[in-house]
Write a protein that holds these residues in place. Structure first.
Motif, PDB file in Angstrom:
ATOM      1  N   HIS A 152       3.104   2.853   4.925  1.00 37.85           N
ATOM      2  CA  HIS A 152       2.195   3.645   4.095  1.00 37.85           C
ATOM      3  C   HIS A 152       0.932   3.943   4.901  1.00 37.85           C
ATOM      4  CE1 HIS A 152       0.459   4.466   0.010  1.00 37.85           C
ATOM      5  NE2 HIS A 152      -0.664   4.027   0.549  1.00 37.85           N
ATOM      6  N   SER A 153       0.278   5.038   4.602  1.00 39.93           N
ATOM      7  CA  SER A 153      -1.032   5.288   5.188  1.00 39.93           C
ATOM      8  C   SER A 153      -1.880   6.078   4.211  1.00 39.93           C
ATOM      9  CB  SER A 153      -0.924   6.027   6.529  1.00 39.93           C
ATOM     10  OG  SER A 153      -2.170   5.982   7.208  1.00 39.93           O
ATOM     11  N   HIS A 154      -3.174   6.027   4.417  1.00 45.28           N
ATOM     12  CA  HIS A 154      -4.156   6.648   3.526  1.00 45.28           C
ATOM     13  C   HIS A 154      -5.486   6.694   4.273  1.00 45.28           C
ATOM     14  CE1 HIS A 154      -3.667   2.265   2.095  1.00 45.28           C
ATOM     15  NE2 HIS A 154      -4.306   2.317   3.223  1.00 45.28           N
ATOM     16  N   ARG A 155      -6.473   7.256   3.703  1.00 50.19           N
ATOM     17  CA  ARG A 155      -7.732   7.489   4.418  1.00 50.19           C
ATOM     18  C   ARG A 155      -8.702   6.303   4.356  1.00 50.19           C
ATOM     19  NH1 ARG A 155      -7.312  12.548   6.362  1.00 50.19           N
ATOM     20  NH2 ARG A 155      -6.164  14.043   5.116  1.00 50.19           N
ATOM     21  N   PHE A 156      -8.200   5.119   4.666  1.00 49.13           N
ATOM     22  CA  PHE A 156      -9.045   3.948   4.891  1.00 49.13           C
ATOM     23  C   PHE A 156      -9.119   3.759   6.394  1.00 49.13           C
ATOM     24  CE2 PHE A 156      -7.642   2.930   0.584  1.00 49.13           C
ATOM     25  CZ  PHE A 156      -8.782   2.392   0.011  1.00 49.13           C
ATOM     26  N   ALA A 157     -10.231   3.225   6.870  1.00 52.68           N
ATOM     27  CA  ALA A 157     -10.364   2.948   8.302  1.00 52.68           C
ATOM     28  C   ALA A 157      -9.578   1.687   8.650  1.00 52.68           C
ATOM     29  CB  ALA A 157     -11.833   2.758   8.666  1.00 52.68           C
ATOM     30  N   HIS A 200       2.575  11.066   9.653  1.00 49.38           N
ATOM     31  CA  HIS A 200       2.358  10.893   8.220  1.00 49.38           C
ATOM     32  C   HIS A 200       2.311  12.265   7.549  1.00 49.38           C
ATOM     33  CE1 HIS A 200       0.016   9.498   4.609  1.00 49.38           C
ATOM     34  NE2 HIS A 200       1.032   8.646   4.656  1.00 49.38           N
ATOM     35  N   THR A 201       3.127  12.462   6.515  1.00 47.60           N
ATOM     36  CA  THR A 201       3.263  13.796   5.921  1.00 47.60           C
ATOM     37  C   THR A 201       2.011  14.254   5.179  1.00 47.60           C
ATOM     38  OG1 THR A 201       4.299  12.905   3.935  1.00 47.60           O
ATOM     39  CG2 THR A 201       5.770  13.640   5.693  1.00 47.60           C
ATOM     40  N   SER A 202       1.197  13.342   4.697  1.00 49.07           N
ATOM     41  CA  SER A 202       0.016  13.744   3.923  1.00 49.07           C
ATOM     42  C   SER A 202      -1.252  13.875   4.749  1.00 49.07           C
ATOM     43  CB  SER A 202      -0.238  12.744   2.789  1.00 49.07           C
ATOM     44  OG  SER A 202       0.818  12.796   1.869  1.00 49.07           O
ATOM     45  N   THR A 203      -1.383  13.079   5.810  1.00 52.64           N
ATOM     46  CA  THR A 203      -2.628  13.097   6.581  1.00 52.64           C
ATOM     47  C   THR A 203      -2.439  13.553   8.026  1.00 52.64           C
ATOM     48  OG1 THR A 203      -2.403  10.777   7.227  1.00 52.64           O
ATOM     49  CG2 THR A 203      -3.596  11.230   5.156  1.00 52.64           C
ATOM     50  N   ASP A 204      -1.196  13.772   8.443  1.00 50.00           N
ATOM     51  CA  ASP A 204      -0.842  14.283   9.772  1.00 50.00           C
ATOM     52  C   ASP A 204      -1.112  13.343  10.936  1.00 50.00           C
ATOM     53  OD1 ASP A 204       0.190  16.667   8.782  1.00 50.00           O
ATOM     54  OD2 ASP A 204      -1.775  17.643   8.808  1.00 50.00           O
ATOM     55  N   VAL A 205      -1.493  12.085  10.703  1.00 50.02           N
ATOM     56  CA  VAL A 205      -1.693  11.155  11.819  1.00 50.02           C
ATOM     57  C   VAL A 205      -0.344  10.652  12.323  1.00 50.02           C
ATOM     58  CG1 VAL A 205      -3.991  10.415  11.063  1.00 50.02           C
ATOM     59  CG2 VAL A 205      -1.956   9.119  10.327  1.00 50.02           C
ATOM     60  N   PHE A 206      -0.334  10.189  13.562  1.00 49.24           N
ATOM     61  CA  PHE A 206       0.864   9.621  14.175  1.00 49.24           C
ATOM     62  C   PHE A 206       0.786   8.095  14.110  1.00 49.24           C
ATOM     63  CE2 PHE A 206       0.525  13.783  16.114  1.00 49.24           C
ATOM     64  CZ  PHE A 206       1.835  14.232  16.099  1.00 49.24           C
ATOM     65  N   LEU A 207       1.919   7.457  13.786  1.00 52.49           N
ATOM     66  CA  LEU A 207       2.014   5.998  13.783  1.00 52.49           C
ATOM     67  C   LEU A 207       1.811   5.526  15.214  1.00 52.49           C
ATOM     68  CD1 LEU A 207       2.723   3.452  12.104  1.00 52.49           C
ATOM     69  CD2 LEU A 207       5.099   3.810  12.828  1.00 52.49           C
ATOM     70  N   SER A 208       0.796   4.697  15.449  1.00 51.05           N
ATOM     71  CA  SER A 208       0.397   4.340  16.807  1.00 51.05           C
ATOM     72  C   SER A 208       0.064   2.861  16.935  1.00 51.05           C
ATOM     73  CB  SER A 208      -0.857   5.131  17.213  1.00 51.05           C
ATOM     74  OG  SER A 208      -0.622   6.514  17.132  1.00 51.05           O
ATOM     75  N   VAL A 209       0.122   2.388  18.160  1.00 48.74           N
ATOM     76  CA  VAL A 209      -0.319   1.038  18.479  1.00 48.74           C
ATOM     77  C   VAL A 209      -1.029   1.097  19.828  1.00 48.74           C
ATOM     78  CG1 VAL A 209       1.851   0.363  19.570  1.00 48.74           C
ATOM     79  CG2 VAL A 209       0.352  -1.394  18.634  1.00 48.74           C
ATOM     80  N   THR A 210      -2.143   0.418  19.929  1.00 52.39           N
ATOM     81  CA  THR A 210      -2.859   0.336  21.206  1.00 52.39           C
ATOM     82  C   THR A 210      -3.159  -1.129  21.482  1.00 52.39           C
ATOM     83  OG1 THR A 210      -4.943   0.816  20.064  1.00 52.39           O
ATOM     84  CG2 THR A 210      -3.821   2.670  21.111  1.00 52.39           C
ATOM     85  N   GLY A 211      -4.143  -1.442  22.285  1.00 55.73           N
ATOM     86  CA  GLY A 211      -4.376  -2.811  22.737  1.00 55.73           C
ATOM     87  C   GLY A 211      -5.183  -3.713  21.831  1.00 55.73           C
ATOM     88  N   GLU A 212      -5.735  -3.210  20.738  1.00 51.22           N
ATOM     89  CA  GLU A 212      -6.573  -4.055  19.890  1.00 51.22           C
ATOM     90  C   GLU A 212      -5.743  -5.164  19.264  1.00 51.22           C
ATOM     91  OE1 GLU A 212      -8.301   0.099  19.865  1.00 51.22           O
ATOM     92  OE2 GLU A 212      -6.350  -0.671  19.303  1.00 51.22           O
ATOM     93  N   GLN A 213      -6.209  -6.428  19.400  1.00 51.02           N
ATOM     94  CA  GLN A 213      -5.459  -7.569  18.863  1.00 51.02           C
ATOM     95  C   GLN A 213      -6.270  -8.307  17.804  1.00 51.02           C
ATOM     96  OE1 GLN A 213      -3.862 -10.236  21.755  1.00 51.02           O
ATOM     97  NE2 GLN A 213      -2.758  -8.638  22.838  1.00 51.02           N
ATOM     98  N   TYR A 214      -5.555  -8.787  16.796  1.00 55.15           N
ATOM     99  CA  TYR A 214      -6.180  -9.541  15.716  1.00 55.15           C
ATOM    100  C   TYR A 214      -6.419 -10.989  16.113  1.00 55.15           C
ATOM    101  CZ  TYR A 214      -5.090  -5.735  12.505  1.00 55.15           C
ATOM    102  OH  TYR A 214      -5.034  -4.514  11.885  1.00 55.15           O
ATOM    103  N   GLY A 215      -7.372 -11.604  15.423  1.00 55.04           N
ATOM    104  CA  GLY A 215      -7.583 -13.051  15.498  1.00 55.04           C
ATOM    105  C   GLY A 215      -6.867 -13.683  14.320  1.00 55.04           C
ATOM    106  N   ARG A 216      -7.503 -14.624  13.678  1.00 54.16           N
ATOM    107  CA  ARG A 216      -6.905 -15.308  12.524  1.00 54.16           C
ATOM    108  C   ARG A 216      -6.738 -14.369  11.355  1.00 54.16           C
ATOM    109  NH1 ARG A 216      -9.471 -21.183  11.838  1.00 54.16           N
ATOM    110  NH2 ARG A 216      -8.270 -22.151  13.484  1.00 54.16           N
ATOM    111  N   PRO A 217      -5.742 -14.476  10.514  1.00 51.77           N
ATOM    112  CA  PRO A 217      -4.621 -15.407  10.547  1.00 51.77           C
ATOM    113  C   PRO A 217      -3.403 -14.847  11.298  1.00 51.77           C
ATOM    114  CG  PRO A 217      -4.569 -14.256   8.469  1.00 51.77           C
ATOM    115  CD  PRO A 217      -5.757 -13.727   9.247  1.00 51.77           C
TER     116      PRO A 217
END
Length: 173
Positions: free
Chosen positions: A66-71, A114-131
């Motif tokens: 799913h995607s929507h206009r949240f950052a 994404h059909t509604s917002t036209d963005v592409f599903l992407s992954v880059t180098g940003e990594q999460y911490g916990r959890p």
């Protein structure tokens, strides 16, 4: 990385189930079912056309990509989450398969737009911490790039239907 999700919710933005990227090849939370777009019938074994809208449903939780206009939490791009229950969601679960040729071929790279917002599903180098330490942020990006190519690595593949075989190999006299 592999497209991953599990029942961990974002602490900001939508608060919906997180979607991340993981490098582990034996990750059971990286399996997704390809389905017809919201309210569309898609028979099992029917080839997916380039340009066709689909849904990807996470096998472990039954929620749709799913995607929507949240950052997004790390990069500030568009958030990608998992939404819905038992494969039912809304129109923001629809993604267009962007590929070359007529059909999405098993070993070829594709993009999901994404059909509604036209963005592409992407992954880059940003990594999460916990959890979810070490998992990479999956987000929507406005422009196509090397960071938004995806490829099926394993799964259950259906043999093409007889109609598809006839269409693919039919020659006019």
């Amino acid at each position: 990385v592999r497209l991953h999700s599990h029942d961990v919710r974002y602490g900001s933005g939508s608060g919906q189930q997180s979607v991340t990227g993981v490098s582990a090849a034996d990750d059971g939370n990286s399996y997704w079912r390809v389905r017809g777009r919201t309210a569309a019938v898609c028979e099992r074994g029917t080839p997916v056309r380039c340009g066709q809208a689909i849904r990807l449903t996470h096998l472990g939780t039954g929620r749709n990509l799913h995607s929507h206009r949240f950052a997004s939490p790390l990069s500030g791009n568009q958030e990608v989450s998992a939404f819905g229950e038992a494969g039912e969601g809304d129109y923001l679960d629809d993604w267009t398969v962007v590929c070359s040729g007529t059909y999405w071929v098993r070993d070829s790279e594709v993009r999901f737009q994404h059909t509604s917002t036209d963005v592409f599903l992407s992954v880059t180098g940003e990594q999460y911490g916990r959890p979810i330490h070490g998992q990479k942020e999956v987000h929507g990006m406005a422009a196509s790039s090397q960071n938004n190519y995806w490829k099926v690595m394993e799964g259950i593949f259906m043999q093409p239907s007889e109609v598809f075989k006839a269409e693919q190999y039919h020659a006019e006299l």
